[in-house]
Design a protein around this motif. Structure first.
Motif, PDB file in Angstrom:
ATOM      1  N   LEU A   1      54.779  38.375  15.678  1.00  0.00           N
ATOM      2  CA  LEU A   1      54.158  38.611  16.731  1.00  0.00           C
ATOM      3  C   LEU A   1      55.550  38.526  17.790  1.00  0.00           C
ATOM      4  N   ALA A   2      56.692  38.329  17.343  1.00  0.00           N
ATOM      5  CA  ALA A   2      57.751  37.899  18.003  1.00  0.00           C
ATOM      6  C   ALA A   2      58.704  39.490  17.437  1.00  0.00           C
ATOM      7  N   LEU A   3      58.434  40.024  16.607  1.00  0.00           N
ATOM      8  CA  LEU A   3      58.763  41.670  16.997  1.00  0.00           C
ATOM      9  C   LEU A   3      57.520  42.620  17.113  1.00  0.00           C
ATOM     10  N   SER A   4      56.755  42.385  16.921  1.00  0.00           N
ATOM     11  CA  SER A   4      55.747  43.187  18.344  1.00  0.00           C
ATOM     12  C   SER A   4      56.024  43.359  19.659  1.00  0.00           C
ATOM     13  N   LEU A   5      56.117  41.864  20.272  1.00  0.00           N
ATOM     14  CA  LEU A   5      56.966  41.471  22.022  1.00  0.00           C
ATOM     15  C   LEU A   5      57.864  42.663  22.478  1.00  0.00           C
ATOM     16  N   ALA A   6      59.118  42.419  21.107  1.00  0.00           N
ATOM     17  CA  ALA A   6      60.520  43.351  21.169  1.00  0.00           C
ATOM     18  C   ALA A   6      60.290  44.851  21.373  1.00  0.00           C
ATOM     19  N   ALA A   7      59.123  45.142  20.482  1.00  0.00           N
ATOM     20  CA  ALA A   7      58.320  46.755  20.243  1.00  0.00           C
ATOM     21  C   ALA A   7      57.677  47.070  21.299  1.00  0.00           C
ATOM     22  N   VAL A   8      57.322  46.112  21.802  1.00  0.00           N
ATOM     23  CA  VAL A   8      56.554  46.838  23.452  1.00  0.00           C
ATOM     24  C   VAL A   8      57.524  46.789  24.337  1.00  0.00           C
ATOM     25  N   ALA A   9      58.724  46.193  24.223  1.00  0.00           N
ATOM     26  CA  ALA A   9      58.774  45.933  25.862  1.00  0.00           C
ATOM     27  C   ALA A   9      60.929  47.145  25.338  1.00  0.00           C
ATOM     28  N   LEU A  10      60.786  47.088  24.201  1.00  0.00           N
ATOM     29  CA  LEU A  10      61.840  48.382  23.669  1.00  0.00           C
ATOM     30  C   LEU A  10      60.982  49.744  23.597  1.00  0.00           C
ATOM     31  N   ALA A  11      59.605  49.754  23.941  1.00  0.00           N
ATOM     32  CA  ALA A  11      58.656  51.380  23.947  1.00  0.00           C
ATOM     33  C   ALA A  11      58.727  51.218  25.237  1.00  0.00           C
ATOM     34  N   SER A  12      58.152  50.825  26.607  1.00  0.00           N
ATOM     35  CA  SER A  12      58.619  50.435  27.896  1.00  0.00           C
ATOM     36  C   SER A  12      59.660  51.299  28.479  1.00  0.00           C
ATOM     37  N   ALA A  13      58.905  52.023  29.815  1.00  0.00           N
ATOM     38  CA  ALA A  13      60.582  53.004  30.482  1.00  0.00           C
ATOM     39  C   ALA A  13      60.890  52.126  31.498  1.00  0.00           C
TER      40      ALA A  13
ATOM     41  N   PRO B   1      63.116  25.912  25.390  1.00  0.00           N
ATOM     42  CA  PRO B   1      63.974  26.675  25.978  1.00  0.00           C
ATOM     43  C   PRO B   1      62.657  27.714  25.913  1.00  0.00           C
ATOM     44  N   ALA B   2      61.906  27.969  24.216  1.00  0.00           N
ATOM     45  CA  ALA B   2      61.048  28.926  23.934  1.00  0.00           C
ATOM     46  C   ALA B   2      59.570  28.999  24.725  1.00  0.00           C
ATOM     47  N   ALA B   3      59.867  27.814  25.391  1.00  0.00           N
ATOM     48  CA  ALA B   3      58.325  27.619  25.900  1.00  0.00           C
ATOM     49  C   ALA B   3      59.214  28.262  27.567  1.00  0.00           C
ATOM     50  N   VAL B   4      60.021  28.059  27.938  1.00  0.00           N
ATOM     51  CA  VAL B   4      60.243  28.408  29.149  1.00  0.00           C
ATOM     52  C   VAL B   4      60.301  29.824  29.782  1.00  0.00           C
ATOM     53  N   ALA B   5      61.155  30.144  28.425  1.00  0.00           N
ATOM     54  CA  ALA B   5      61.770  31.787  28.094  1.00  0.00           C
ATOM     55  C   ALA B   5      60.152  32.548  28.480  1.00  0.00           C
ATOM     56  N   ILE B   6      59.171  31.874  27.280  1.00  0.00           N
ATOM     57  CA  ILE B   6      58.034  32.791  27.310  1.00  0.00           C
ATOM     58  C   ILE B   6      56.983  32.752  28.747  1.00  0.00           C
ATOM     59  N   THR B   7      57.191  31.960  28.947  1.00  0.00           N
ATOM     60  CA  THR B   7      56.817  31.730  30.779  1.00  0.00           C
ATOM     61  C   THR B   7      57.558  32.617  31.726  1.00  0.00           C
ATOM     62  N   GLY B   8      58.899  32.371  31.533  1.00  0.00           N
ATOM     63  CA  GLY B   8      59.085  33.100  33.073  1.00  0.00           C
ATOM     64  C   GLY B   8      59.764  34.678  32.675  1.00  0.00           C
ATOM     65  N   GLY B   9      59.786  34.725  31.039  1.00  0.00           N
ATOM     66  CA  GLY B   9      59.344  35.522  30.283  1.00  0.00           C
ATOM     67  C   GLY B   9      58.150  36.964  30.928  1.00  0.00           C
TER      68      GLY B   9
ATOM     69  N   ALA C   1      60.706  36.774  25.788  1.00  0.00           N
ATOM     70  CA  ALA C   1      59.867  36.185  25.428  1.00  0.00           C
ATOM     71  C   ALA C   1      60.059  36.289  23.549  1.00  0.00           C
ATOM     72  N   ALA C   2      60.143  37.338  22.885  1.00  0.00           N
ATOM     73  CA  ALA C   2      60.763  37.795  21.698  1.00  0.00           C
ATOM     74  C   ALA C   2      61.951  36.959  21.671  1.00  0.00           C
ATOM     75  N   THR C   3      63.012  36.911  22.106  1.00  0.00           N
ATOM     76  CA  THR C   3      64.420  36.481  21.313  1.00  0.00           C
ATOM     77  C   THR C   3      64.117  35.308  21.281  1.00  0.00           C
ATOM     78  N   PHE C   4      63.936  34.340  22.271  1.00  0.00           N
ATOM     79  CA  PHE C   4      62.969  32.731  21.476  1.00  0.00           C
ATOM     80  C   PHE C   4      62.328  32.096  21.475  1.00  0.00           C
ATOM     81  N   GLY C   5      61.313  33.108  21.132  1.00  0.00           N
ATOM     82  CA  GLY C   5      59.547  32.793  20.606  1.00  0.00           C
ATOM     83  C   GLY C   5      59.972  33.357  18.977  1.00  0.00           C
ATOM     84  N   GLY C   6      61.318  33.940  18.706  1.00  0.00           N
ATOM     85  CA  GLY C   6      61.951  34.348  17.008  1.00  0.00           C
ATOM     86  C   GLY C   6      62.286  32.638  16.536  1.00  0.00           C
ATOM     87  N   LEU C   7      63.353  32.476  17.816  1.00  0.00           N
ATOM     88  CA  LEU C   7      64.314  31.551  17.401  1.00  0.00           C
ATOM     89  C   LEU C   7      63.908  30.186  16.886  1.00  0.00           C
ATOM     90  N   ALA C   8      62.251  29.850  18.053  1.00  0.00           N
ATOM     91  CA  ALA C   8      61.639  28.753  17.797  1.00  0.00           C
ATOM     92  C   ALA C   8      61.158  27.872  16.465  1.00  0.00           C
TER      93      ALA C   8
END
Length: 301
Positions: A76-88, A115-123, A99-106
Protein backbone atom coordinates in the motif's frame (compact mmCIF):
# COMPACT_ATOMS: atom_id res chain seq x y z
CA UNK A 1 14.74 12.51 -40.65
CA UNK A 2 12.12 11.44 -38.08
CA UNK A 3 10.61 13.96 -35.68
CA UNK A 4 12.78 14.54 -32.65
CA UNK A 5 16.11 13.63 -34.34
CA UNK A 6 19.10 15.92 -33.89
CA UNK A 7 18.91 18.89 -36.20
CA UNK A 8 15.41 18.13 -37.47
CA UNK A 9 12.52 20.53 -37.52
CA UNK A 10 10.00 20.29 -34.68
CA UNK A 11 7.27 17.78 -35.47
CA UNK A 12 4.03 18.70 -33.64
CA UNK A 13 2.41 15.38 -34.58
CA UNK A 14 5.33 13.39 -33.16
CA UNK A 15 5.35 15.44 -29.96
CA UNK A 16 1.60 14.92 -29.62
CA UNK A 17 2.02 11.15 -29.89
CA UNK A 18 4.75 11.19 -27.25
CA UNK A 19 2.57 13.27 -24.93
CA UNK A 20 -0.37 10.92 -25.43
CA UNK A 21 1.82 7.87 -24.72
CA UNK A 22 3.09 9.48 -21.52
CA UNK A 23 -0.49 10.11 -20.36
CA UNK A 24 -1.45 6.52 -21.12
CA UNK A 25 1.53 5.23 -19.13
CA UNK A 26 0.66 7.37 -16.11
CA UNK A 27 -2.97 6.26 -16.26
CA UNK A 28 -1.87 2.63 -16.19
CA UNK A 29 0.40 3.31 -13.22
CA UNK A 30 -2.45 4.80 -11.18
CA UNK A 31 -4.98 2.19 -12.26
CA UNK A 32 -2.54 -0.65 -11.70
CA UNK A 33 -1.67 0.60 -8.21
CA UNK A 34 -5.36 0.67 -7.31
CA UNK A 35 -6.21 -2.75 -8.76
CA UNK A 36 -3.17 -4.52 -7.27
CA UNK A 37 -3.78 -2.96 -3.85
CA UNK A 38 -7.44 -3.94 -4.00
CA UNK A 39 -6.56 -7.56 -4.70
CA UNK A 40 -3.98 -7.65 -1.91
CA UNK A 41 -6.27 -6.07 0.68
CA UNK A 42 -9.12 -8.39 -0.32
CA UNK A 43 -6.87 -11.42 0.15
CA UNK A 44 -5.67 -10.41 3.60
CA UNK A 45 -9.21 -9.55 4.72
CA UNK A 46 -10.51 -12.92 3.55
CA UNK A 47 -7.66 -14.73 5.32
CA UNK A 48 -8.35 -12.90 8.58
CA UNK A 49 -12.10 -13.53 8.45
CA UNK A 50 -11.72 -17.24 7.66
CA UNK A 51 -9.06 -17.68 10.34
CA UNK A 52 -11.32 -16.11 12.97
CA UNK A 53 -14.58 -17.67 11.78
CA UNK A 54 -16.82 -18.76 14.70
CA UNK A 55 -17.10 -22.21 13.09
CA UNK A 56 -14.46 -24.37 11.37
CA UNK A 57 -11.80 -21.62 11.31
CA UNK A 58 -9.10 -21.80 8.68
CA UNK A 59 -5.83 -23.11 10.11
CA UNK A 60 -2.80 -21.06 9.07
CA UNK A 61 0.85 -21.27 10.13
CA UNK A 62 1.86 -19.20 13.14
CA UNK A 63 2.88 -15.72 12.07
CA UNK A 64 1.33 -16.03 8.61
CA UNK A 65 -1.31 -13.38 9.17
CA UNK A 66 1.06 -10.76 10.69
CA UNK A 67 3.55 -11.40 7.87
CA UNK A 68 0.84 -11.11 5.22
CA UNK A 69 -0.49 -7.94 6.80
CA UNK A 70 2.99 -6.41 6.83
CA UNK A 71 3.55 -7.32 3.18
CA UNK A 72 0.23 -5.76 2.16
CA UNK A 73 1.01 -2.66 4.22
CA UNK A 74 4.29 -2.21 2.39
CA UNK A 75 2.49 -2.73 -0.92
CA UNK A 76 0.00 0.00 0.00
CA UNK A 77 2.87 2.37 0.77
CA UNK A 78 4.40 1.60 -2.64
CA UNK A 79 1.03 2.14 -4.33
CA UNK A 80 0.61 5.54 -2.69
CA UNK A 81 4.12 6.46 -3.85
CA UNK A 82 3.36 5.24 -7.39
CA UNK A 83 0.21 7.36 -7.61
CA UNK A 84 2.14 10.34 -6.23
CA UNK A 85 4.90 10.03 -8.83
CA UNK A 86 2.38 9.52 -11.65
CA UNK A 87 0.54 12.74 -10.78
CA UNK A 88 1.58 16.05 -12.30
CA UNK A 89 0.14 18.00 -9.37
CA UNK A 90 2.45 19.10 -6.59
CA UNK A 91 -0.09 18.73 -3.74
CA UNK A 92 -0.80 15.14 -4.75
CA UNK A 93 2.89 14.30 -5.09
CA UNK A 94 3.89 15.88 -1.80
CA UNK A 95 0.93 14.65 0.24
CA UNK A 96 0.93 11.05 -0.92
CA UNK A 97 4.72 10.69 -0.81
CA UNK A 98 4.67 11.99 2.77
CA UNK A 99 1.98 9.45 3.71
CA UNK A 100 3.70 6.63 1.81
CA UNK A 101 7.11 7.25 3.39
CA UNK A 102 5.93 7.26 6.99
CA UNK A 103 3.39 4.51 6.36
CA UNK A 104 6.15 2.29 5.01
CA UNK A 105 8.41 3.12 7.97
CA UNK A 106 5.63 2.23 10.41
CA UNK A 107 5.43 -1.19 8.74
CA UNK A 108 9.09 -1.76 9.58
CA UNK A 109 9.13 -0.09 13.01
CA UNK A 110 6.10 0.20 15.28
CA UNK A 111 7.74 3.16 17.04
CA UNK A 112 6.91 5.27 13.98
CA UNK A 113 3.16 4.60 14.31
CA UNK A 114 2.25 7.97 15.82
CA UNK A 115 4.33 10.04 13.33
CA UNK A 116 2.86 7.88 10.55
CA UNK A 117 -0.67 8.65 11.74
CA UNK A 118 0.11 12.37 11.60
CA UNK A 119 1.78 12.03 8.19
CA UNK A 120 -1.11 10.06 6.68
CA UNK A 121 -3.69 12.51 7.95
CA UNK A 122 -1.68 15.61 7.04
CA UNK A 123 -0.47 14.21 3.74
CA UNK A 124 -4.00 13.13 2.92
CA UNK A 125 -5.26 16.66 3.56
CA UNK A 126 -2.66 18.10 1.19
CA UNK A 127 -3.35 15.50 -1.51
CA UNK A 128 -7.15 15.51 -1.34
CA UNK A 129 -7.76 19.23 -0.81
CA UNK A 130 -4.69 20.73 -2.47
CA UNK A 131 -5.98 20.32 -6.02
CA UNK A 132 -9.59 21.35 -5.39
CA UNK A 133 -10.84 24.83 -6.13
CA UNK A 134 -13.24 26.88 -4.03
CA UNK A 135 -16.62 25.11 -4.40
CA UNK A 136 -18.73 27.13 -6.82
CA UNK A 137 -20.60 24.30 -8.56
CA UNK A 138 -22.27 21.12 -7.34
CA UNK A 139 -19.39 19.01 -8.67
CA UNK A 140 -16.66 20.95 -6.88
CA UNK A 141 -18.74 21.16 -3.70
CA UNK A 142 -19.24 17.39 -3.81
CA UNK A 143 -15.52 16.76 -4.16
CA UNK A 144 -14.63 19.11 -1.30
CA UNK A 145 -17.32 17.59 0.93
CA UNK A 146 -16.13 14.03 0.25
CA UNK A 147 -12.49 14.98 0.81
CA UNK A 148 -13.34 16.69 4.09
CA UNK A 149 -15.38 13.67 5.17
CA UNK A 150 -12.51 11.25 4.56
CA UNK A 151 -10.08 13.50 6.41
CA UNK A 152 -12.45 13.73 9.39
CA UNK A 153 -12.78 9.94 9.45
CA UNK A 154 -9.00 9.47 9.27
CA UNK A 155 -8.35 12.05 11.96
CA UNK A 156 -10.86 10.71 14.48
CA UNK A 157 -10.54 6.96 13.88
CA UNK A 158 -6.75 6.80 13.54
CA UNK A 159 -6.05 9.52 16.11
CA UNK A 160 -8.21 7.83 18.78
CA UNK A 161 -6.55 4.47 18.10
CA UNK A 162 -2.91 5.59 18.41
CA UNK A 163 -3.45 7.83 21.41
CA UNK A 164 -3.51 11.25 19.78
CA UNK A 165 -7.19 11.65 20.65
CA UNK A 166 -9.46 10.27 23.35
CA UNK A 167 -9.95 6.54 22.83
CA UNK A 168 -13.67 7.00 23.44
CA UNK A 169 -13.93 8.67 20.03
CA UNK A 170 -13.24 5.42 18.19
CA UNK A 171 -16.96 4.75 17.82
CA UNK A 172 -17.40 8.21 16.27
CA UNK A 173 -14.56 7.41 13.89
CA UNK A 174 -16.44 4.33 12.74
CA UNK A 175 -19.63 6.31 12.16
CA UNK A 176 -17.74 8.98 10.21
CA UNK A 177 -15.99 6.38 8.07
CA UNK A 178 -19.17 4.55 7.16
CA UNK A 179 -20.98 7.84 6.65
CA UNK A 180 -18.49 9.17 4.11
CA UNK A 181 -18.38 5.82 2.28
CA UNK A 182 -22.16 6.01 2.04
CA UNK A 183 -21.80 9.55 0.66
CA UNK A 184 -19.56 8.28 -2.15
CA UNK A 185 -22.66 6.66 -3.57
CA UNK A 186 -23.31 9.98 -5.33
CA UNK A 187 -20.64 8.91 -7.83
CA UNK A 188 -23.13 6.31 -9.10
CA UNK A 189 -25.51 9.19 -9.87
CA UNK A 190 -28.44 7.95 -11.98
CA UNK A 191 -26.98 4.66 -13.21
CA UNK A 192 -29.91 2.34 -12.48
CA UNK A 193 -27.93 -0.87 -12.90
CA UNK A 194 -25.25 0.32 -10.47
CA UNK A 195 -27.84 1.49 -7.95
CA UNK A 196 -29.69 -1.82 -8.23
CA UNK A 197 -26.46 -3.75 -7.61
CA UNK A 198 -25.79 -1.60 -4.56
CA UNK A 199 -29.31 -2.17 -3.30
CA UNK A 200 -28.90 -5.94 -3.61
CA UNK A 201 -25.57 -5.82 -1.74
CA UNK A 202 -27.07 -3.72 1.06
CA UNK A 203 -30.05 -6.06 1.31
CA UNK A 204 -27.70 -9.04 1.59
CA UNK A 205 -25.94 -7.44 4.57
CA UNK A 206 -29.28 -6.67 6.21
CA UNK A 207 -30.36 -10.26 5.64
CA UNK A 208 -27.17 -11.55 7.24
CA UNK A 209 -27.74 -9.23 10.19
CA UNK A 210 -31.23 -10.65 10.73
CA UNK A 211 -30.37 -14.33 10.25
CA UNK A 212 -26.83 -14.54 11.65
CA UNK A 213 -26.09 -11.41 13.70
CA UNK A 214 -23.24 -13.05 15.64
CA UNK A 215 -21.44 -14.19 12.47
CA UNK A 216 -21.92 -10.80 10.79
CA UNK A 217 -20.74 -8.97 13.91
CA UNK A 218 -17.62 -11.14 14.07
CA UNK A 219 -16.93 -10.55 10.38
CA UNK A 220 -17.35 -6.79 10.69
CA UNK A 221 -15.05 -6.68 13.73
CA UNK A 222 -12.27 -8.93 12.47
CA UNK A 223 -12.35 -7.95 8.82
CA UNK A 224 -13.32 -4.30 8.92
CA UNK A 225 -12.69 -3.07 12.50
CA UNK A 226 -16.36 -2.08 12.75
CA UNK A 227 -17.61 -2.27 16.32
CA UNK A 228 -20.33 -0.42 18.19
CA UNK A 229 -21.89 0.80 14.93
CA UNK A 230 -25.41 -0.17 13.74
CA UNK A 231 -25.34 -2.89 11.11
CA UNK A 232 -27.67 -0.74 9.00
CA UNK A 233 -24.84 1.76 8.46
CA UNK A 234 -22.53 -1.05 7.38
CA UNK A 235 -25.16 -2.28 4.94
CA UNK A 236 -25.59 1.18 3.42
CA UNK A 237 -21.81 1.61 3.14
CA UNK A 238 -21.44 -1.73 1.34
CA UNK A 239 -24.32 -0.84 -0.97
CA UNK A 240 -22.86 2.56 -1.84
CA UNK A 241 -19.39 1.14 -2.49
CA UNK A 242 -20.76 -1.63 -4.69
CA UNK A 243 -22.76 0.94 -6.68
CA UNK A 244 -19.61 2.95 -7.37
CA UNK A 245 -17.64 -0.19 -8.26
CA UNK A 246 -20.30 -1.17 -10.79
CA UNK A 247 -20.56 2.30 -12.33
CA UNK A 248 -16.77 2.41 -12.62
CA UNK A 249 -16.71 -0.94 -14.41
CA UNK A 250 -19.55 0.05 -16.72
CA UNK A 251 -17.78 3.26 -17.71
CA UNK A 252 -14.37 1.62 -18.04
CA UNK A 253 -13.05 3.73 -15.14
CA UNK A 254 -11.03 1.00 -13.48
CA UNK A 255 -9.35 3.35 -11.02
CA UNK A 256 -12.76 4.49 -9.72
CA UNK A 257 -13.90 0.89 -9.29
CA UNK A 258 -10.67 -0.06 -7.50
CA UNK A 259 -10.89 2.99 -5.25
CA UNK A 260 -14.47 2.21 -4.19
CA UNK A 261 -13.49 -1.39 -3.49
CA UNK A 262 -10.62 -0.22 -1.32
CA UNK A 263 -12.92 2.05 0.67
CA UNK A 264 -15.17 -0.78 1.76
CA UNK A 265 -12.32 -3.27 2.32
CA UNK A 266 -10.23 -0.80 4.32
CA UNK A 267 -12.90 -0.69 6.99
CA UNK A 268 -12.51 1.78 9.82
CA UNK A 269 -8.94 3.23 9.69
CA UNK A 270 -7.89 2.31 13.22
CA UNK A 271 -4.40 1.26 12.10
CA UNK A 272 -1.77 2.58 9.70
CA UNK A 273 -2.39 -0.12 7.04
CA UNK A 274 -6.14 0.49 7.09
CA UNK A 275 -5.55 4.23 6.93
CA UNK A 276 -3.28 3.87 3.89
CA UNK A 277 -5.89 1.73 2.14
CA UNK A 278 -8.61 4.28 2.90
CA UNK A 279 -6.44 7.18 1.71
CA UNK A 280 -5.59 5.41 -1.55
CA UNK A 281 -9.24 4.59 -2.13
CA UNK A 282 -10.34 8.14 -1.34
CA UNK A 283 -7.72 9.57 -3.71
CA UNK A 284 -9.08 7.46 -6.56
CA UNK A 285 -12.75 8.18 -5.79
CA UNK A 286 -12.92 11.86 -4.80
CA UNK A 287 -11.89 13.25 -8.19
CA UNK A 288 -11.58 11.94 -11.71
CA UNK A 289 -8.39 10.47 -13.12
CA UNK A 290 -7.72 13.52 -15.33
CA UNK A 291 -7.80 15.86 -12.33
CA UNK A 292 -5.57 13.54 -10.29
CA UNK A 293 -2.98 13.34 -13.06
CA UNK A 294 -3.15 17.07 -13.77
CA UNK A 295 -4.56 16.76 -17.27
CA UNK A 296 -7.57 19.01 -16.59
CA UNK A 297 -8.79 21.49 -14.03
CA UNK A 298 -6.04 24.07 -14.41
CA UNK A 299 -2.34 23.91 -14.73
CA UNK A 300 -0.59 21.08 -12.99
CA UNK A 301 0.84 22.07 -9.67
Amino acid sequence: MSGGALGSEPNPEYDSVKSYAARIDRRWVVTGAGVVSLGAVAAVRLLAVLHNAPFDPLAVPTGAIPATTAAVSFLLALSLAAVALASARSPVRIGLLFAATFGGLATLNQAVTVPAAVAITGGGAVALLGTLSVPETYLTFRRVALAAGFLAALTVALGSSVGLLDGGLRGLGGVLTLGVVIATGVRAESDRIALAAGGIAAAAVVGASLTSPFVLGSTLLVGFAIVGVPHALAALAVGAAVSVVVVGLRRGEWSLAAGAGLLVLAGVPVSVPRAMALLLGATLVVGDLETLLGETGGEPG
